[in-house]
Design an enzyme around this catalytic site. Sequence first.
Site, mmCIF file in Angstrom:
data_model
loop_
_atom_site.group_PDB
_atom_site.id
_atom_site.type_symbol
_atom_site.label_atom_id
_atom_site.label_comp_id
_atom_site.label_asym_id
_atom_site.label_seq_id
_atom_site.Cartn_x
_atom_site.Cartn_y
_atom_site.Cartn_z
ATOM 1 N N LYS A 91 -76.650 34.406 56.968
ATOM 2 C CA LYS A 91 -75.508 33.597 56.540
ATOM 3 C C LYS A 91 -74.256 34.441 56.329
ATOM 4 O O LYS A 91 -73.141 33.933 56.450
ATOM 5 C CB LYS A 91 -75.832 32.856 55.234
ATOM 6 C CG LYS A 91 -77.059 31.964 55.273
ATOM 7 C CD LYS A 91 -76.851 30.728 56.111
ATOM 8 C CE LYS A 91 -77.952 29.686 55.928
ATOM 9 N NZ LYS A 91 -79.287 30.122 56.375
HETATM 10 C C1 LIG Z 1 -80.187 29.512 57.030
HETATM 11 C C2 LIG Z 1 -81.309 30.295 57.570
HETATM 12 C C3 LIG Z 1 -82.009 29.879 58.711
HETATM 13 C C4 LIG Z 1 -81.692 28.575 59.418
HETATM 14 O O1 LIG Z 1 -80.457 28.574 60.047
HETATM 15 P P1 LIG Z 1 -79.735 27.181 60.392
HETATM 16 O O2 LIG Z 1 -78.400 27.552 60.872
HETATM 17 O O3 LIG Z 1 -79.700 26.389 59.130
HETATM 18 O O4 LIG Z 1 -80.572 26.525 61.430
HETATM 19 C C5 LIG Z 1 -83.025 30.688 59.175
HETATM 20 N N1 LIG Z 1 -83.369 31.832 58.538
HETATM 21 C C6 LIG Z 1 -82.722 32.250 57.437
HETATM 22 C C7 LIG Z 1 -83.162 33.498 56.775
HETATM 23 C C8 LIG Z 1 -81.674 31.511 56.926
HETATM 24 O O5 LIG Z 1 -81.035 31.939 55.825
#
Ligand SMILES: *Cc1c(COP(=O)(O)O)cnc(C)c1O
Length: 504
Positions: A115
């Site tokens: 993120k």
């Molecule tokens: C948010 C997240 C995901 C999923 O990503 P999306 O964009 O919501 O599909 C996968 N792995 C981790 C570690 C995340 O923080």
Amino acid sequence: MMFKSTRDSSLRLSASEVITQGISEEGGLFVPESFPKVENLSKWAELDYLSLAKELLALYLTDFSKEEIAGCVDRAYDKSRFGGKEPVSFAYVSEGRDDEKCFLELWHGPTCAFKDMALQLLPQLLTTAIKKSGQNKTALILVSTSGDTGKAALEGFRDVDGVKLISFYPKDGVSKMQWMQMATQAGNNLRVCAVEGNFDDTQTTMKKIFIDSEIKKLAAENNMMFSSANSINFGRLLPQIIYYFYSYFELYNKGRLKSLKEEINFVVPTGNFGNILAGFYAKMMGLPIKKLICASNKNNVLTDFINSGSYDSNREFFLTSSPSMDILVSSNLERLLYHLSAENTEAVKGWMKSLAVEGIYNTDMDTAKRVQQLFYGGFCDEAATLESIDSLFNVEGYLSDTHTAVAASVYKRYLEETGDSSKAVIVSTASPYKFPDSVLEALGQPVPENPFRQMEALEACTATKIPARLKDLENKKIRFEDCVSKPEMADYVKRYIHSWGEED
Ligand SMILES: *Cc1c(COP(=O)(O)O)cnc(C)c1O
């Protein structure tokens, strides 16, 4: 470049308006009116990460100046925030062999999860966009998080001028480490609050607050305006397009691709469909991508959707060892449906209404077929997730977190099913140290009670290193202990609008 809404094709907004507003007034998501094409890939292949970012962003942020974009990118991906030569890293497993795997590690930022790639840049884009609009308003950011977004947003917006932030998370839906990261957050412009319920409850209620006219009025009276840091904000999607291009060029520059026409696959551990949607955008912009492999955990609503064209969220919700993917309503899918239904806003509106009322929608045959041409959907259960961590580490020497392990497991199944020998990039979304209990369990090690002892145990048995940012949490004070029920979320927001309003 102008933007429309997935539910209203008559709208025309600029990039800065779209980023400031977050979500469209009628509840739709903002989408570009067309996909800018990236041609002459050989020139792009020479760029370092920051230069590539600037060029790609400029295609969408046409109302930002070159200097503004450069400033945003340089501040967001500064070495002090990401370390390393570039903000992302690659790990090759079984290097040089036929079964070589390339992991794209997106977790070298401040919160050790992917993120950060978007949430370090979004505050820069947002504050620049607000300034451009000439509005002298404070942005009020509401975040609903399944764990990683909350911390990444808190870190990205911490003490940023002109911004206040409230992060809601499902009380029992985040890992202990994720909770520690949020509860100890520093900064004077933010609040963290638990909600009784799961992630979908939290997200759905938050979306209602966004379009609640009474709360909006109250915000306006206090010189504030709502904005969103969730992956529904186009400013979140945009930074994620960059690393699809960058990884493709990495493979090419490493001699793994015969030409800049060779198609590759991406394997993406998926929750809200934001990360993988950026892959779709990259493909529409001209990047040679064959399949986007959408990996889910036991909450396999997306697998079923890709295979059947029917999205059915009426099912049991499971808490898994990959909590950031514990989602039954993947918001960003709305954008995909819009693009693949030939921008049919009426159809999209109907599906989203059906989802809101009945929890289910059925796309038409054509749209479903297009989804299947582009995407492969697969999932793995808890046992397979742990098995994947174990074999990645003990057979191939790569230590993976639970989310990445889901992706690797689904990719293995994909290879068995299809025999597709195209090169692939497996997107690695979190440091294994964010989920030390599950990783230890997978490796057959005893699991201490305390998460910090767990990290030390993991460090000892794998000869890898605890990221300093996680290690340091142990000595930090818990600052936030608020907890509300779903119906109380709106009042919580109002309370802070009042109290922040009085500060100014
Ligand atoms: C948010 C997240 C995901 C999923 O990503 P999306 O964009 O919501 O599909 C996968 N792995 C981790 C570690 C995340 O923080």
